[in-house]
Scaffold this active site. Structure first.
Site, PDB file in Angstrom:
ATOM      1  N   GLU A   7      21.771 -23.167   9.697  1.00  0.00           N
ATOM      2  CA  GLU A   7      22.272 -23.236   8.314  1.00  0.00           C
ATOM      3  C   GLU A   7      22.379 -21.828   7.717  1.00  0.00           C
ATOM      4  O   GLU A   7      23.357 -21.501   7.024  1.00  0.00           O
ATOM      5  CB  GLU A   7      21.333 -24.096   7.455  1.00  0.00           C
ATOM      6  CG  GLU A   7      21.800 -24.223   6.007  1.00  0.00           C
ATOM      7  CD  GLU A   7      20.800 -24.979   5.127  1.00  0.00           C
ATOM      8  OE1 GLU A   7      20.078 -25.865   5.633  1.00  0.00           O
ATOM      9  OE2 GLU A   7      20.742 -24.667   3.927  1.00  0.00           O
ATOM     10  N   HIS A  27      17.103 -31.831  15.682  1.00  0.00           N
ATOM     11  CA  HIS A  27      16.031 -31.174  16.439  1.00  0.00           C
ATOM     12  C   HIS A  27      14.945 -32.184  16.785  1.00  0.00           C
ATOM     13  O   HIS A  27      13.824 -32.121  16.273  1.00  0.00           O
ATOM     14  CB  HIS A  27      15.457 -30.008  15.648  1.00  0.00           C
ATOM     15  CG  HIS A  27      16.412 -28.865  15.534  1.00  0.00           C
ATOM     16  ND1 HIS A  27      16.664 -28.208  14.366  1.00  0.00           N
ATOM     17  CD2 HIS A  27      17.207 -28.271  16.456  1.00  0.00           C
ATOM     18  CE1 HIS A  27      17.564 -27.264  14.564  1.00  0.00           C
ATOM     19  NE2 HIS A  27      17.924 -27.298  15.824  1.00  0.00           N
ATOM     20  N   CYS A  54      17.478 -28.576  -1.415  1.00  0.00           N
ATOM     21  CA  CYS A  54      18.103 -29.883  -1.669  1.00  0.00           C
ATOM     22  C   CYS A  54      17.081 -30.889  -2.211  1.00  0.00           C
ATOM     23  O   CYS A  54      15.870 -30.738  -2.055  1.00  0.00           O
ATOM     24  CB  CYS A  54      18.791 -30.404  -0.412  1.00  0.00           C
ATOM     25  SG  CYS A  54      17.649 -31.018   0.817  1.00  0.00           S
ATOM     26  N   HIS A  74      24.002 -28.872   9.496  1.00  0.00           N
ATOM     27  CA  HIS A  74      23.725 -27.489   9.079  1.00  0.00           C
ATOM     28  C   HIS A  74      24.982 -26.730   8.667  1.00  0.00           C
ATOM     29  O   HIS A  74      24.894 -25.683   8.037  1.00  0.00           O
ATOM     30  CB  HIS A  74      23.140 -26.689  10.248  1.00  0.00           C
ATOM     31  CG  HIS A  74      21.885 -27.246  10.819  1.00  0.00           C
ATOM     32  ND1 HIS A  74      20.812 -27.563  10.052  1.00  0.00           N
ATOM     33  CD2 HIS A  74      21.524 -27.518  12.092  1.00  0.00           C
ATOM     34  CE1 HIS A  74      19.839 -28.009  10.826  1.00  0.00           C
ATOM     35  NE2 HIS A  74      20.246 -28.005  12.073  1.00  0.00           N
ATOM     36  N   SER A  76      11.608 -28.544  15.248  1.00  0.00           N
ATOM     37  CA  SER A  76      12.157 -28.791  13.908  1.00  0.00           C
ATOM     38  C   SER A  76      11.462 -27.907  12.871  1.00  0.00           C
ATOM     39  O   SER A  76      10.282 -28.083  12.566  1.00  0.00           O
ATOM     40  CB  SER A  76      11.974 -30.272  13.546  1.00  0.00           C
ATOM     41  OG  SER A  76      12.065 -30.433  12.152  1.00  0.00           O
TER      42      SER A  76
END
Ligand code: SF4
Length: 278
Positions: A126, A41, A191, A74, A219
């Site tokens: 995602e 993005h 993550c 994703h 984004s």
């Protein structure tokens, strides 16, 4: 003005891996190389990728037979994977291994007849893929309030997160899940790269007077990072160096620069160089 750059600023390992895979594939002569949606993005980076022979593909069914299609970091749902695998094209999977791990957790929970609650941005690629892994047992929640509004007859519950959600939102929502569904399985799937990036804001805030967050308005993780930064210090968000306004930094002795997971190094470097002239 003193300019400090966050160690965690810019591409995470999953995005870097996907970009390198796309570039390498294009450089090896496997053209045309398409990506299943925007690889990243960030329009500046997308332009560079187009110059390298990597194109975003809005409809995989329309690309020529024999072409190469790259699955983004994703990830995709099992249904989309089956559809893509049925096309006469070469499929290269750049799903981030951290995302693949969340998909496995979701699939296992759904296979075990649990309701899977996914903390995430509805409609984000995602999250769409994770929902696909959960099948009819998946639900997206965005806050503790969403959890309070759920029906109580969900059976066993497994709670996971989109990889880039804020830690505080996860904890508050997980607490609501535990309250409503005692015995729910809570798996923090934010993550490591996201935790690092968000955590570094706190240490930088101790020594800076303002933040500059570099990244695209498209984004989600950049916008989230900017939100978190603005709770700590005055924050300016820019997509590129030419958007910086010296007037925003009057009285600022030290500025800290950070950037979302989809912001390339060349933009961070350009922003840093311009700030150093203020
Ligand atoms: S943000 Fe985390 S999960 Fe997402 S691509 Fe980057 S490393 Fe992978």
């Amino acid at each position: 003005m003193n300019v400090v750059v966050a160690k965690s600023a810019g591409f995470c390992w999953g995005v870097r891996r996907a970009v390198e895979l796309a570039r390498k594939t294009a450089a090896s002569g496997a053209t045309p190389v398409y990506t299943d949606g925007p690889l990243i993005h960030n329009e500046h980076m997308m332009r560079r990728l187009r110059e390298a022979g990597v194109e975003e593909c809005p409809d995989p069914a329309a690309i020529p037979a024999g072409a190469t299609l790259i699955v983004r970091a994703h990830g995709i749902s099992p249904e989309r994977r089956r559809r893509l695998e049925s096309l006469p094209i070469a499929l290269i999977d750049a799903t981030c291994p951290d995302v693949a791990k969340i998909q496995r957790i979701v699939r296992q929970a759904a296979d075990g007849a649990a309701t899977v609650l996914i903390l995430g941005d509805p409609g984000h690629a995602e999250v769409v893929a994770l929902l696909g892994c959960a099948g009819p047992r998946g639900r997206v929640v965005t806050s503790p309030q969403d959890v309070e509004a759920l029906p109580s007859d969900l059976g066993n519950v497994c709670f996971v997160s989109q990889s880039t959600q804020p830690e505080a939102t996860f904890e508050a929502t997980a607490a609501a899940v535990t309250r409503r569904f005692p015995g729910a399985s809570i798996v923090n799937t934010i993550c490591h790269a996201t935790r690092n990036r968000q955590g570094e804001l706190d240490s930088l805030a101790e020594d800076c007077d303002a933040f500059v967050v570099v990244g695209s308005p498209a984004s989600a993780n950049t916008q989230r990072l900017a939100q978190l930064a603005s709770r700590l210090k005055p924050t300016v968000v820019v997509d590129s160096a030419d958007q910086l306004d010296p007037g925003d930094f009057a009285g600022v002795a030290t500025v800290a620069v950070t950037a979302g997971a989809s912001t390339p190094d060349f933009l961070i470097e350009a922003v840093t160089a311009r700030l150093q002239t203020f």
